[in-house]
Design an enzyme around this catalytic site. Sequence first.
Site, PDB file in Angstrom:
ATOM      1  N   LYS A 111       0.857  -1.183   0.000  1.00 56.98           N
ATOM      2  CA  LYS A 111       0.000   0.000   0.000  1.00 56.98           C
ATOM      3  C   LYS A 111       0.893   1.234   0.000  1.00 56.98           C
ATOM      4  O   LYS A 111       1.663   1.456   0.926  1.00 56.98           O
ATOM      5  CB  LYS A 111      -0.902  -0.013   1.226  1.00 56.98           C
ATOM      6  N   LYS A 144      -2.037  -1.618  -3.987  1.00 53.66           N
ATOM      7  CA  LYS A 144      -2.910  -0.441  -3.978  1.00 53.66           C
ATOM      8  C   LYS A 144      -2.083   0.816  -4.061  1.00 53.66           C
ATOM      9  O   LYS A 144      -1.095   0.922  -3.334  1.00 53.66           O
ATOM     10  CB  LYS A 144      -3.710  -0.470  -2.662  1.00 53.66           C
TER      11      LYS A 144
END
Length: 320
Positions: A191, A244
């Site tokens: 992330k 992500k």
Amino acid sequence: MVRMRRLRVNETMRKLVRETTVQVEDLVYPLFVAEGEDIKSEVASMPGIYQWSLDRLPEELSRIEEAGIPAILLFGIPKQKDEWGSEAYNGQGITQRAIRMIKQRMPKLLVIADVCLCEYTSHGHCGIVCGHKILNDKTLEYLARMAVSVAEAGADIIAPSDMMDGRVAYLRKALDGHGMEEKLILSYSAKFASAYYGPFREAAHSAPAFGDRKTYQMDPANGKEAIRECEADIEEGADIVMVKPGLAYLDVVKEMSLRTNVPLAVYHVSGEYAMIKAAAMQGWIDEKRIVLENLTAMKRAGAKIIITYHALEAAKWLRD
Ligand code: PBG
Ligand code: ZN
């Protein structure tokens, strides 16, 4: 002479050789649930995406059911926030009540609970704060409380999005210790500290009050480190790993898909959605074609699961 165009001669031939297809079964739809009554509040930077109160939520659940979406990713927005994110692990909190209601109405719908403190803390950081430091190991205890609490409420999949070190192993142990070894962990493994989360922070009221998230989320410049993050989470017991944001990080998805047999998820985040919607509303792009092209690219890179705000519309387009 090699004539590649023979493979493209008509739609039947193109379908015969098509390598990648997107199915409704691949899609996860994020859902924002807010404490209060009679709330259906559109997120300004995310046209078509709303915060829902529990009494209005059935309207959206019906759409999800009709579209055949297999899973939702749930974000709770509590009224009360404090330094320790108490509402995150309150059995009667908005997130826990939402999970119970959704599982009761739609037992087959998979509920993925985002596990992080930023929607619940007054300072908006993803962990426990001391001065201007985000404490890693202290935060794990609170994340575990939240994970157990949402799992007890009925969440099928626990999705830690905090980026503290060691969280997957810690949460796995906590879940197993409470007799919940059947609950999956979908880790937000790679992330990145991304500007693409801007609209989400408006939707979830979770912008940090000071500083930024760069001491825990990843530097967008680092691809090798992203692989280490994914591999560490797999070693710690993650059932599914996620990259992500989506489009700007498909190199990481591709590389992981070559390295692992663990299912991969990609999060097509709020800023990506906002850009597409903005251009579509101007009439500058063909929204349907752009969205389906993007989803196809994410699958081609190697993701099986795509978390996307476009899920409801995409499901309709895929059916047509
Ligand atoms: C919470 C969380 C965020 C997103 C998912 N979970 C925001 C953040 O880290 O600031 C972003 C999702 C999106 O932009 O669509 N940690
Ligand atoms: Zn967070």
